[in-house]
Design an enzyme around this catalytic site. Sequence first.
Site, short mmCIF file in Angstrom:
data_model
loop_
_atom_site.label_atom_id
_atom_site.label_comp_id
_atom_site.label_asym_id
_atom_site.label_seq_id
_atom_site.Cartn_x
_atom_site.Cartn_y
_atom_site.Cartn_z
N CYS A 1 -9.99 18.25 -8.78
CA CYS A 1 -9.80 17.06 -7.93
C CYS A 1 -10.57 15.88 -8.52
CB CYS A 1 -10.28 17.36 -6.52
SG CYS A 1 -10.13 15.94 -5.42
N CYS B 1 -12.15 13.51 -5.89
CA CYS B 1 -13.37 14.03 -5.24
C CYS B 1 -14.55 13.98 -6.21
CB CYS B 1 -13.20 15.49 -4.83
SG CYS B 1 -11.75 15.83 -3.85
N ASP B 2 -14.35 14.53 -7.40
CA ASP B 2 -15.49 14.83 -8.28
C ASP B 2 -15.65 13.85 -9.44
OD1 ASP B 2 -15.67 17.06 -6.64
OD2 ASP B 2 -14.48 18.29 -7.97
#
Length: 547
Positions: free
Chosen positions: A365, A368-369
Amino acid sequence: MRDTENPGIPEQDIVSSQEKEQLAKIFSAMEYPVSLILFSDSKVDNVFVQAARMVIREVRNVAPLVSLKEFGLDHELAKKYNVTFAPTLLFGPEEYNIRWLGAPVGEEGRTFVEALLMLGTKKLRLSDPSRKVLDKIDSPRNIKLFVSPTCPYCPQQAVNALMAAAYSPQKISLEIIDIQANMFMAEKYSAHSVPVAFANEKLIARGAQPEELFMASLEKLEEQTFFIPDSDTEEVKADLVIIGGGPAGLTAGIYSSRSGLNTVVIEKGALGGQVATTPMVENYPGLARVPGKTLVDIMVTHALEYVTIFPSEEVMDIQPGKEIVVLTSRRRFKARAVLIATGAKYRRLSVPGEERYGGRGVSYCSTCDGPLFQGKKVLMVGGGNSALTEALHLQNIGVDVTLVHRRDSFRAQENLIQKVNAANIPAIFNTEVVEIRGNGMVEEVEIRNNNTDTVSTISANGVFVAIGYEPTVDIARKIGADITPDGFVWRDERHRTSVRGIYSAGDVEGGYKQIVTAAGQGAEAALSIFEDMVNPYWMKETQGSKK
Ligand code: NAP
């Protein structure tokens, strides 16, 4: 040192007047004062402190029961509460042990509002099974939950943790740690994929969990994957239960409800499914360019006009029959029909090191990261639309990204290929990942050239994997629904699976796997279900299904 009730907060507005009105309405439910203490650093006035001040100022403008005091890290209260990091925000510290290390911005803004509401109403939306688990905890728990403002999964897990800490303030303390603001802690705990939760220094959960699973993980101090509630659990009756809150499930909800069917949607993870983590969607008709999360918010808001959504609930079992029983981690549903719209999950590379370094440099992701890899070197594996979209996103936020693809050319849309070329993102073709290696964190990746069969090693801090999706057919398989040789749920042209009363829609049944086609499949399935309820196919001689 700042020691004032009216800290010097920049005056610009960060929410629109319409949003202010909505927030004021939400906060009007507060009955009890909530005092916040913000600790800043008199020496370094960083952007996170400023952002925290701005958010709190906006909230205080519409929530008169919220108060703020700000102190420097050298103030005696910092010692009293053992605060060493700025910004740290304490919530009602005389009563609760909840702190936020960072600024509640982006996705975390939602969590912040939820936290204030929980403490300001003293009403927790905790399920009975969760309360029972929390009541069993008889020794202190300190939760550390790592989140990021761009992670759509994080608020779900943060709300779980907040509920636990608000329910048992004597036993449970919580630190919500923004990995962007506090890289040091993120590195210390190897929190390179969010959300990730620790309790009493033990890893208890990676990713967002249904509420009861989080409570069970907290109690056992290790990750739990299954939770069966007591048999006296609540019962909900509906005409149609939709499993999955992605584009297919949400669209089906809108269509079936408009047809007059009492419809509910159950979602175990993030509403919107894969779309929620897509950095930018560029081909959804009517919206030329829209972040995936924004598109999801629009869809969810629309669907909520028609259906009840049960978030953070996992379907554990379905018992087919005239009246179909759907058992979740929290309650029992009884329905006339069930639509499986469970979508798909990330495909794994299945190479040595992938699992070991999951959350330690290996990620699925980028929204997200990605921020954790700013200024670092990563590989993006894959040659489809996802890999190219995500590589562009990573480069945009300052990550040094190289594409690795097993063929000699990408199989993405021409428009995306041109953007990747224009952005000068390096690409290594005809190459597969053989092994991911490191020392606690990813350090190097062994790759093999498919043409020459030569193996080489490339240094990298991270490996992002975007090699497609596998349909989530577990629940369909469990009830004995036929699965196609390609691994999708078998269904007829009217979206009926091989089990009477059970239908499917979206990526779980295959097809072109576009947001617009998933939505179309959801609409078709809903209309088909409505027609079958009015005129049951199983009463006719020519049956569409096989069982
Ligand atoms: P995809 O289109 O299935 O592409 C997967 C890519 O990963 C392919 O290049 C494939 O290589 C490669 N791959 C598969 N297994 C691999 C393995 N074990 N090792 C190395 N490489 C492997 O998946 P996607 O890009 O995630 O897209 C999924 C769906 O979402 C597609 O329908 C796509 O069109 C849609 N989508 C659309 C957009 C957009 O329209 N902007 C954005 C994102 C996704 P081969 O080429 O050799 O098979």
